[in-house]
Design a protein around this motif. Structure first.
Motif, PDB file in Angstrom:
ATOM      1  N   ILE A  76      45.959  49.735  46.129  1.00  0.00           N
ATOM      2  CA  ILE A  76      45.932  49.793  44.698  1.00  0.00           C
ATOM      3  C   ILE A  76      47.052  48.885  43.988  1.00  0.00           C
ATOM      4  CG2 ILE A  76      46.310  51.317  42.662  1.00  0.00           C
ATOM      5  CD1 ILE A  76      45.112  53.573  44.184  1.00  0.00           C
ATOM      6  N   ALA A  77      48.208  48.859  44.389  1.00  0.00           N
ATOM      7  CA  ALA A  77      49.179  48.062  43.830  1.00  0.00           C
ATOM      8  C   ALA A  77      48.966  46.538  44.142  1.00  0.00           C
ATOM      9  CB  ALA A  77      50.566  48.404  44.572  1.00  0.00           C
ATOM     10  N   SER A  78      48.505  46.133  45.327  1.00  0.00           N
ATOM     11  CA  SER A  78      47.960  44.884  45.575  1.00  0.00           C
ATOM     12  C   SER A  78      46.901  44.269  44.705  1.00  0.00           C
ATOM     13  CB  SER A  78      47.716  44.643  47.133  1.00  0.00           C
ATOM     14  OG  SER A  78      48.726  44.858  47.865  1.00  0.00           O
ATOM     15  N   PHE A  79      45.826  44.998  44.762  1.00  0.00           N
ATOM     16  CA  PHE A  79      44.722  44.655  43.720  1.00  0.00           C
ATOM     17  C   PHE A  79      45.260  44.593  42.415  1.00  0.00           C
ATOM     18  CE2 PHE A  79      42.135  46.130  47.279  1.00  0.00           C
ATOM     19  CZ  PHE A  79      41.214  44.671  47.619  1.00  0.00           C
ATOM     20  N   ALA A  80      46.170  45.599  41.906  1.00  0.00           N
ATOM     21  CA  ALA A  80      46.608  45.557  40.396  1.00  0.00           C
ATOM     22  C   ALA A  80      47.396  44.261  40.136  1.00  0.00           C
ATOM     23  CB  ALA A  80      47.512  46.725  40.251  1.00  0.00           C
ATOM     24  N   GLN A  81      48.166  44.048  40.956  1.00  0.00           N
ATOM     25  CA  GLN A  81      49.285  42.674  40.974  1.00  0.00           C
ATOM     26  C   GLN A  81      48.174  41.546  40.613  1.00  0.00           C
ATOM     27  OE1 GLN A  81      52.013  42.722  44.090  1.00  0.00           O
ATOM     28  NE2 GLN A  81      53.210  44.269  43.085  1.00  0.00           N
ATOM     29  N   GLY A  82      47.059  41.638  41.664  1.00  0.00           N
ATOM     30  CA  GLY A  82      46.243  40.390  41.745  1.00  0.00           C
ATOM     31  C   GLY A  82      45.467  40.087  40.334  1.00  0.00           C
ATOM     32  N   CYS A  83      45.064  41.231  39.836  1.00  0.00           N
ATOM     33  CA  CYS A  83      44.238  41.347  38.573  1.00  0.00           C
ATOM     34  C   CYS A  83      45.407  40.658  37.251  1.00  0.00           C
ATOM     35  CB  CYS A  83      43.770  42.597  37.919  1.00  0.00           C
ATOM     36  SG  CYS A  83      42.447  43.048  39.170  1.00  0.00           S
ATOM     37  N   ARG A  84      46.440  41.372  37.382  1.00  0.00           N
ATOM     38  CA  ARG A  84      47.504  41.065  36.249  1.00  0.00           C
ATOM     39  C   ARG A  84      47.733  39.457  36.553  1.00  0.00           C
ATOM     40  NH1 ARG A  84      53.227  43.797  36.753  1.00  0.00           N
ATOM     41  NH2 ARG A  84      53.411  42.556  38.610  1.00  0.00           N
ATOM     42  N   ARG A  85      47.631  38.895  37.629  1.00  0.00           N
ATOM     43  CA  ARG A  85      48.067  37.501  37.772  1.00  0.00           C
ATOM     44  C   ARG A  85      46.978  36.663  37.146  1.00  0.00           C
ATOM     45  NH1 ARG A  85      50.096  38.732  42.882  1.00  0.00           N
ATOM     46  NH2 ARG A  85      48.135  38.270  43.844  1.00  0.00           N
ATOM     47  N   LEU A  86      45.572  37.176  37.417  1.00  0.00           N
ATOM     48  CA  LEU A  86      44.648  36.479  36.737  1.00  0.00           C
ATOM     49  C   LEU A  86      44.505  36.458  35.387  1.00  0.00           C
ATOM     50  CD1 LEU A  86      41.698  37.771  39.226  1.00  0.00           C
ATOM     51  CD2 LEU A  86      42.692  35.333  39.050  1.00  0.00           C
ATOM     52  N   LYS A 127      35.187  37.053  34.776  1.00  0.00           N
ATOM     53  CA  LYS A 127      35.062  38.561  34.520  1.00  0.00           C
ATOM     54  C   LYS A 127      34.682  39.318  35.853  1.00  0.00           C
ATOM     55  CE  LYS A 127      34.073  38.721  29.676  1.00  0.00           C
ATOM     56  NZ  LYS A 127      33.207  39.046  28.599  1.00  0.00           N
ATOM     57  N   ASP A 128      33.875  38.518  36.843  1.00  0.00           N
ATOM     58  CA  ASP A 128      33.254  39.113  38.118  1.00  0.00           C
ATOM     59  C   ASP A 128      34.369  39.490  38.986  1.00  0.00           C
ATOM     60  OD1 ASP A 128      30.852  38.969  37.081  1.00  0.00           O
ATOM     61  OD2 ASP A 128      30.340  36.831  37.895  1.00  0.00           O
ATOM     62  N   THR A 129      35.295  38.489  39.094  1.00  0.00           N
ATOM     63  CA  THR A 129      36.719  38.581  39.932  1.00  0.00           C
ATOM     64  C   THR A 129      37.316  39.530  39.556  1.00  0.00           C
ATOM     65  OG1 THR A 129      36.512  36.245  40.455  1.00  0.00           O
ATOM     66  CG2 THR A 129      38.583  37.556  40.918  1.00  0.00           C
ATOM     67  N   LEU A 130      37.502  40.071  38.007  1.00  0.00           N
ATOM     68  CA  LEU A 130      38.271  40.945  37.599  1.00  0.00           C
ATOM     69  C   LEU A 130      37.479  42.196  37.987  1.00  0.00           C
ATOM     70  CD1 LEU A 130      39.872  39.543  34.148  1.00  0.00           C
ATOM     71  CD2 LEU A 130      41.021  40.109  36.170  1.00  0.00           C
ATOM     72  N   ARG A 131      36.471  42.230  37.660  1.00  0.00           N
ATOM     73  CA  ARG A 131      35.363  43.471  37.898  1.00  0.00           C
ATOM     74  C   ARG A 131      35.617  44.151  39.402  1.00  0.00           C
ATOM     75  NH1 ARG A 131      31.374  42.023  35.952  1.00  0.00           N
ATOM     76  NH2 ARG A 131      31.624  42.544  33.945  1.00  0.00           N
ATOM     77  N   GLN A 132      35.594  43.043  40.301  1.00  0.00           N
ATOM     78  CA  GLN A 132      35.641  43.319  41.639  1.00  0.00           C
ATOM     79  C   GLN A 132      37.089  43.884  41.999  1.00  0.00           C
ATOM     80  OE1 GLN A 132      34.903  39.936  44.073  1.00  0.00           O
ATOM     81  NE2 GLN A 132      35.123  41.018  46.043  1.00  0.00           N
ATOM     82  N   GLY A 133      38.052  43.225  41.202  1.00  0.00           N
ATOM     83  CA  GLY A 133      39.403  43.921  41.723  1.00  0.00           C
ATOM     84  C   GLY A 133      39.602  45.293  41.191  1.00  0.00           C
ATOM     85  N   LEU A 134      39.164  45.575  40.031  1.00  0.00           N
ATOM     86  CA  LEU A 134      39.013  46.679  39.164  1.00  0.00           C
ATOM     87  C   LEU A 134      38.475  47.884  40.069  1.00  0.00           C
ATOM     88  CD1 LEU A 134      38.922  46.115  35.531  1.00  0.00           C
ATOM     89  CD2 LEU A 134      40.943  46.690  36.891  1.00  0.00           C
ATOM     90  N   ASN A 135      37.160  47.425  40.661  1.00  0.00           N
ATOM     91  CA  ASN A 135      36.462  48.383  41.558  1.00  0.00           C
ATOM     92  C   ASN A 135      36.987  48.771  42.734  1.00  0.00           C
ATOM     93  OD1 ASN A 135      34.028  48.329  39.767  1.00  0.00           O
ATOM     94  ND2 ASN A 135      32.934  46.582  40.697  1.00  0.00           N
ATOM     95  N   GLU A 136      37.787  47.818  43.230  1.00  0.00           N
ATOM     96  CA  GLU A 136      38.606  48.188  44.450  1.00  0.00           C
ATOM     97  C   GLU A 136      39.709  48.840  44.229  1.00  0.00           C
ATOM     98  OE1 GLU A 136      38.284  47.166  47.310  1.00  0.00           O
ATOM     99  OE2 GLU A 136      36.348  46.155  47.340  1.00  0.00           O
ATOM    100  N   ILE A 137      40.274  48.731  42.930  1.00  0.00           N
ATOM    101  CA  ILE A 137      41.433  49.782  42.590  1.00  0.00           C
ATOM    102  C   ILE A 137      40.555  51.210  42.437  1.00  0.00           C
ATOM    103  CG2 ILE A 137      42.826  50.511  40.740  1.00  0.00           C
ATOM    104  CD1 ILE A 137      43.456  47.492  40.287  1.00  0.00           C
ATOM    105  N   ALA A 138      39.681  51.194  41.789  1.00  0.00           N
ATOM    106  CA  ALA A 138      38.954  52.597  41.649  1.00  0.00           C
ATOM    107  C   ALA A 138      38.520  53.318  42.933  1.00  0.00           C
ATOM    108  CB  ALA A 138      37.658  52.460  40.536  1.00  0.00           C
ATOM    109  N   GLY A 139      38.134  52.205  43.810  1.00  0.00           N
ATOM    110  CA  GLY A 139      37.458  52.683  45.154  1.00  0.00           C
ATOM    111  C   GLY A 139      38.773  53.387  45.979  1.00  0.00           C
ATOM    112  N   GLN A 140      40.019  52.673  45.823  1.00  0.00           N
ATOM    113  CA  GLN A 140      41.190  53.061  46.683  1.00  0.00           C
ATOM    114  C   GLN A 140      41.555  54.201  46.070  1.00  0.00           C
ATOM    115  OE1 GLN A 140      42.455  52.030  49.594  1.00  0.00           O
ATOM    116  NE2 GLN A 140      40.657  50.504  49.688  1.00  0.00           N
ATOM    117  N   ALA A 141      41.709  54.330  44.844  1.00  0.00           N
ATOM    118  CA  ALA A 141      42.181  55.660  44.103  1.00  0.00           C
ATOM    119  C   ALA A 141      41.194  56.922  44.456  1.00  0.00           C
ATOM    120  CB  ALA A 141      42.179  55.605  42.648  1.00  0.00           C
ATOM    121  N   GLN A 142      39.893  56.614  44.570  1.00  0.00           N
ATOM    122  CA  GLN A 142      39.175  57.716  44.927  1.00  0.00           C
ATOM    123  C   GLN A 142      39.389  58.028  46.388  1.00  0.00           C
ATOM    124  OE1 GLN A 142      34.983  56.421  44.169  1.00  0.00           O
ATOM    125  NE2 GLN A 142      35.261  56.642  42.042  1.00  0.00           N
ATOM    126  N   ARG A 143      39.581  57.163  47.154  1.00  0.00           N
ATOM    127  CA  ARG A 143      40.233  57.437  48.571  1.00  0.00           C
ATOM    128  C   ARG A 143      41.336  58.281  48.790  1.00  0.00           C
ATOM    129  NH1 ARG A 143      42.356  52.957  52.906  1.00  0.00           N
ATOM    130  NH2 ARG A 143      42.526  54.174  54.563  1.00  0.00           N
TER     131      ARG A 143
END
Length: 598
Positions: free
Chosen positions: A380-390, A398-414
């Motif tokens: 979650i921390a890694s994907f959040a930093q990547g989205c902040r850099r973008l 937007k597709d890249t940001l959406r993909q990153g946010l989806n990964e953050i949501a998936g890891q949070a659900q995990r």
């Protein structure tokens, strides 16, 4: 003139009278406990006895119906024989066939109805002319009836011109039996009688379901006298005199009744007797403890009263005593204060030790949880930093940001699933069975133990048959068993070379109605003495352990209708060298009509 101080014994008696009221509260609680316990046991006994009586009534009604059906079928068959004109013509003396031919007609029927000893044809002169089966009773052909009951029933059947049963009697060979006499009528005359002889013992054994014999002692009794005609398993277990029932069978002319007596001691078995003894011991121990407490309070009150009296006397005489006595009094007060301070410090140290123990327990749980959710939190921390850099770079993808946010949501659900699964595993709940798949149970348990296995450098393998049917179990209890077996296997491989540490979980069908699950390691195995005692409570080979894990696991598997066992593994490629331990258990396959699914 000063007043004399009171006598010490008078002070002691006054203290005892003063503290007599300290008994009231605990004594009332003990009395309420005894009353509630007695009421609970009485209610439980009444419920248990009501259930037993209901089951007994259902069993005896079913058994009696089966007996009546047997008697009715044979009666109808003999009536058909008596009304068969062709058979009647053949039974006329001039046309009578050979006895072997008559026996051949009825042998199959007697064989198919083992409750019958024989079927006979008796002519009007009360002589036996035909009998089946022929071979064991060949000597009875052309002989008259010799027993009183059959002769009496034969005459009644001729007079009443309808089927009549005899009273139970003892045959020449000593067996208990009774007969049905069906007259053969033609043109208003009685030409003879078909006689079916029943064995009381075989009638009960063949008419009553076998399950009844495992719970009840079955007896055929004389309804008029209440005495047993025949009783199956008379030397069996102890009977419960409160659980007995009798049903009349009502065959015309025969006072027969069926009686069932339940085995065992009903509600007051070994378990309830032990519970009552333990509760009684608890009450006695409570009363003894209160008595000891009251003695201690009385002695302490007496000591305090004596101390106060000494102090009051010292104050009265202080003006007449020297400075040394005053100094002694001050020193005594100082010692008392120091003692109070020491007691206070001891209480504080005990509270600190209890606090440290609680913190240590919480620390162990927090460490385990941190290991489990460390990876999804890092992702979650890694994907959040990547989205902040973008966002900082002004990217408009937007597709890249959406993909990153989806990964953050998936890891949070995990991470949430991990926490939910651990909380579900350690939560306290009543046992609740549901239809569950074995691969799912195994996978969830492996997720709980996977980090510990990696830290111990243990490789895990799962071998399962395809399309395993579901099982009806409590998932949390079965996961507890699997987790205990896996932890034991990992600990058993501490001295094994890391490259050889393997933990294998297998599952396959064992017969048509069971699934066998096994956990095997590559440790040193167990000696035969250890295998013999591995499931005993408080038996352990570990330096730190209470020896309750395998005993609890066995209780869980037994409660699910399965079996738990252990055996040393044998590697056939190394000349039958023992290498590791395999612990297995079986679970019954769920029935298809059960819709409770996990």
């Amino acid at each position: 003139m000063t007043n004399a101080p009171p006598h010490p014994n008078a002070t002691s008696h006054a203290s005892l009278r003063r503290f007599h009221w300290s008994w009231v509260g605990p004594a009332l609680l003990a009395a309420v406990f005894v009353v509630l316990l007695g009421g609970l046991l009485w209610v439980m006994q009444q419920r248990e006895m009501t259930q037993h009586r209901s089951n007994l009534r259902d069993a005896i009604v079913t058994a009696a119906d089966r007996l009546r059906d047997k008697l009715q079928i044979n009666r109808d068959y003999l009536l058909l024989l008596s009304e068969d004109e062709l058979l009647f013509e053949m039974l006329v003396p001039d046309n009578a066939p050979d006895p072997a031919i008559f026996s051949a007609w009825l042998d199959n029927y007697v064989t198919d109805h083992p409750e019958l000893i024989s079927v006979m044809y008796v002519d009007a002169s009360e002589h036996i002319r035909r009998i089946a089966p022929l071979e064991p009773f060949k000597d009875l052909i052309d002989r008259p009836l010799k027993l009183t009951e059959p002769e009496h029933a034969l005459k009644r059947a001729h007079e009443l011109r309808r089927p009549v049963y005899t009273r139970p009697f003892t045959t020449i060979k000593g067996a208990r039996a009774f007969e049905i006499h069906v007259p053969v009528m033609s043109g208003g005359r009685c030409f003879g009688t078909f006689v079916g002889r029943y064995s009381c013992d075989r009638l009960l054994r063949n008419a009553i379901p076998r399950g009844v014999f495992s719970k009840y002692r079955v007896s055929l009794v004389n309804e008029q006298t209440g005495s047993a005609i025949v009783r199956l398993y008379p030397g069996g277990p102890k009977m419960d005199e409160r659980l007995t029932d009798t049903v009349t069978l009502d065959p015309p002319g025969a006072p027969l009744a069926l009686r069932l007596d339940q085995y065992g001691s009903g509600f007051w078995g070994m378990g309830m007797t032990l519970l009552t003894v333990l509760c009684t011991g608890l009450v006695v121990g409570m009363a003894w403890g209160m008595w000891q407490l009251n003695r201690h309070i009385a002695r302490r009150a007496q000591a305090e009263a004596q101390l106060r009296e000494a102090r009051d006397g010292l104050e009265v005489r202080v003006r007449e005593r020297t400075a040394d006595l005053e100094h002694a009094n001050v020193q005594l007060q100082s010692e008392m204060t120091e003692r109070q301070h020491a007691e206070q410090r001891l209480r504080e140290h005990q509270e600190q030790l209890a606090y440290v123990a609680r913190v240590s327990t919480m620390g162990e749980m927090a460490t385990s949880l941190a290991h489990e959710i460390n990876q999804p939190l890092g992702a979650i921390a890694s994907f959040a930093q990547g989205c902040r850099r973008l966002v900082d770079q002004g990217e408009d993808d937007k597709d890249t940001l959406r993909q990153g946010l989806n990964e953050i949501a998936g890891q949070a659900q995990r991470a949430g699933k991990i926490v939910h699964r651990m909380r579900e595993f350690v939560s306290q709940h009543a046992p609740q069975k549901s239809i569950t798949l074995v691969p799912k149970l195994t996978a969830e348990t492996i997720e709980l133990i996977e980090i510990e296995a990696k830290q111990a450098q243990v490789r895990m393998a799962v071998n399962m048959d395809g399309d395993l049917p579901p099982v009806l179990v409590d998932p949390v209890q079965i996961q507890q068993v699997l987790l205990n077996l896996m932890q034991n296997a990992i600990e058993a491989m501490d001295e094994t070379q890391p490259a050889d540490r393997r933990l294998t979980i297998t599952a396959h069908l064992n017969g048509n109605d069971m699934i066998q699950i096994s956990v095997a390691d590559t440790g040193p195995g167990c000696e035969q003495e250890q295998l013999d005692n591995i499931f005993q409570a408080f038996y352990t080979t570990k330096t730190t352990g209470m020896g309750m894990g395998m005993s609890i696991s066995r209780s869980i598997i037994d409660a699910h209708g399965g079996r738990l066992g252990a055996e040393n593994r044998v590697d056939a490629t190394e000349e039958a060298h023992e290498c590791g331990l395999r612990v297995w258990f079986t679970l019954p396959i769920a029935e298809e009509n059960n819709d409770d699914r996990d």
